[in-house]
Scaffold this active site. Sequence first.
Site, PDB file in Angstrom:
ATOM      1  N   GLU A 185     -16.721  33.385 -42.298  1.00 15.88           N
ATOM      2  CA  GLU A 185     -15.267  33.303 -42.159  1.00 15.88           C
ATOM      3  C   GLU A 185     -14.619  33.245 -43.648  1.00 15.88           C
ATOM      4  OE1 GLU A 185     -16.866  30.605 -38.817  1.00 15.88           O
ATOM      5  OE2 GLU A 185     -17.771  31.339 -40.584  1.00 15.88           O
TER       6      GLU A 185
ATOM      7  N   CYS B  13     -14.492  26.167 -42.557  1.00 17.08           N
ATOM      8  CA  CYS B  13     -13.951  27.267 -41.790  1.00 17.08           C
ATOM      9  C   CYS B  13     -13.005  27.087 -41.031  1.00 17.08           C
ATOM     10  CB  CYS B  13     -15.218  28.211 -41.159  1.00 17.08           C
ATOM     11  SG  CYS B  13     -16.393  28.699 -42.426  1.00 17.08           S
TER      12      CYS B  13
ATOM     13  N   HIS C 212     -19.836  31.304 -46.225  1.00 17.90           N
ATOM     14  CA  HIS C 212     -19.865  31.350 -44.818  1.00 17.90           C
ATOM     15  C   HIS C 212     -18.942  32.751 -44.384  1.00 17.90           C
ATOM     16  CE1 HIS C 212     -20.438  26.905 -43.310  1.00 17.90           C
ATOM     17  NE2 HIS C 212     -21.095  27.088 -44.557  1.00 17.90           N
TER      18      HIS C 212
END
Length: 192
Positions: free
Chosen positions: A92, A123, A90
Amino acid sequence: MNEMTEKRRRRIELRRQAKEEKKEREAAAKEAAALAMQKEDERFMKAAITQAKKAAAIGEVPIGCVIVYDHKIIGRGYNRRNTDKSTLSHAEITAIKKASKVLDDWRLEECRLYVTLEPCQMCAGAIIQARIPTVVIGAMNPKAGCAGSILNLFTVEKFNHQVETVYGVMEEECSRILKDFFTDLRKRLKKE
């Protein structure tokens, strides 16, 4: 006696005026600081949008993230789940890893994270664990968002760290990137 009373009234009035002027100066300073922060938030959200466009360019859902320390970007990331074949890829998470390397610490206590789409539970948890104090979000994620849409992990008082959140920075542009991506994806899938 009247002269003393008049001098006293005048002093009281001058003090009152001085207090009002001080309040006005403080309000103007707060307003200027808020405007400066808004401009900075937009500047860094544009950088996160650039990261989201990188994800779109490789066929990934366009989500981008940057982490800022001392007014400089120290971590960048964009969604790469399909490319890397990893649920951990992801935006993040990637940005947190890079920022931690730059600071040589897992604690990102003086950083500000900018992300184009509201973080998921993974996240949000990583942001809390990294002790990031502030997250700036572009668009909300009603299907998987854990900073206010489905739940808000950032404000759970039982955790040892809570996260201040700024919502809706460049929301329209962040939403449009996602909508355009999924519209194009549906068109491509219909052609196949």
